[in-house]
Scaffold this motif. Structure first.
Motif: not given
Ligand SMILES: [Fe+2]
Ligand SMILES: [Fe+2]
Length: 328
Positions: A141-147, A57-66, A82-91
């Motif tokens: 955002g819609w589908l992957v984060d939704g899933a 799960h952790a690997h998925s979060e950091v690879v998901g930043m790419l 700004a929004v995307l930057l915040a989102k990628v930082q969250d990951e």
């Protein structure tokens, strides 16, 4: 999905020689829905299963930043950037909580990172697909984060305390991620013909990989049953996938976009949508490392690790000096 069993042959067998009284006490706690904490006794197989699941799960979060990090410099406005930057930082933050949760089970950060970089560890198949246009950021955002939300909300009640608690914060942030993605899709879907076409194209490319995120069908998911008994997993892959389809179809309708599945149809008797066959050959190929941009992803992670070696060295030197000063 992020946490689905991707590593085959890892089904934890019962470990012999573990004291029956301890096993019984552990199982009683699980049965009464209590949390298991780092200092509590736990069966070795439970501990190993958790390390595998949480580190994956952790690997998925950091690879998901790419895939999304790729678009930060090309976001169409300052607000989007700004929004995307915040989102990628969250990951990145999600990866951090999860690596920490795995460390409470005795896993070392270095070993986990090494397993990712050497290709031994898996991460969600979804991140091995490329982000070709800005609409992909909306679709992700819609589908992957939704899933991700669909999968992670039940994990807030997972039996291992540090994992469950990490999920509480992660889920709050995921819901922001989902909404920012859907908002991008809304703007594009109601925009020019070209923008609408871009949104549709992104949906066409991300829909099936998003369904695959929930993992193999239940009849081919060997470790699910044990994980459900241990409350490391609370719903089956197919149940979560169905739930995801059922919430996503009206969202696509609202956007005026078409889900790329000719077999998609409301089933009155079931009160759920029927959907077409998933290409499991593609899924297993991506799991095996043949995703369209799999090599690029791991290369990027390795490069980041190497480029930032000086930060780790500096932090370690600082810590050593501080310890020495304290000792003196
Ligand atoms: Fe996340
Ligand atoms: Fe997210």
């Amino acid at each position: 999905m992020y946490t689905t069993e991707l590593q085959k042959g890892a089904a934890p067998a019962a470990i012999a020689n573990e004291p029956r009284a301890l096993i019984d006490a552990f199982e009683a706690r699980i049965a009464e829905d209590a949390f298991i904490e780092p200092k509590d006794w736990m069966p070795e197989a439970y501990r190993r299963t958790l390390i595998r699941q949480i580190s994956q799960h952790a690997h998925s979060e950091v690879v998901g930043m790419l895939p999304e990090g790729n678009w930060i410099t090309r976001a169409p406005s300052l607000r989007r950037k700004a929004v995307l930057l915040a989102k990628v930082q969250d990951e990145g933050g999600h990866g951090l909580y999860l690596y920490c949760a795995a460390e409470t089970l005795g896993a070392s950060r270095g070993e986990m990172i090494d397993a990712l970089h050497s290709g031994r560890a898996k991460y969600s198949t979804i991140f091995n697909y490329p982000t070709l246009t800005w609409a992909d950021i909306g679709a992700i955002g819609w589908l992957v984060d939704g899933a991700a939300i669909m999968n992670q909300v039940p994990l807030q009640r997972a039996s291992y305390g540090p994992y469950a608690r990490a999920m509480v914060r992660v889920c709050k942030e995921e819901s922001f991620h989902q909404r920012q993605g859907y908002e991008i899709m809304m703007v594009l879907a109601k925009g020019t013909d070209e923008q609408r076409a871009m949104a549709q194209d992104a949906l066409d490319r991300w829909w099936w990989p998003a369904l695959m995120m929930f993992g193999p069908p239940d009849d081919n998911s060997p470790n699910s049953e044990q994980s459900m008994r241990w409350r490391i997993k609370r719903d089956s892959n197919d149940a979560l996938r169905q739930k995801f389809v059922d919430v996503s179809v009206p969202q696509a309708d609202y956007l005026g976009l078409t889900i790329p599945d000719p077999d998609l149809a409301w089933n009155e008797a079931r009160g759920q949508y029927d959907y077409g066959a998933i290409d499991w050959d593609e899924f297993y190929a991506v799991v095996a490392g043949e995703g369209p941009v799999a090599k690029e992803r791991i290369e990027a992670r390795r490069k980041a690790w190497d480029d930032n070696a000086w930060v780790r060295d500096a932090a370690a030197a600082h810590e050593a000096r501080r310890a020495a000063r304290k000792a003196a």
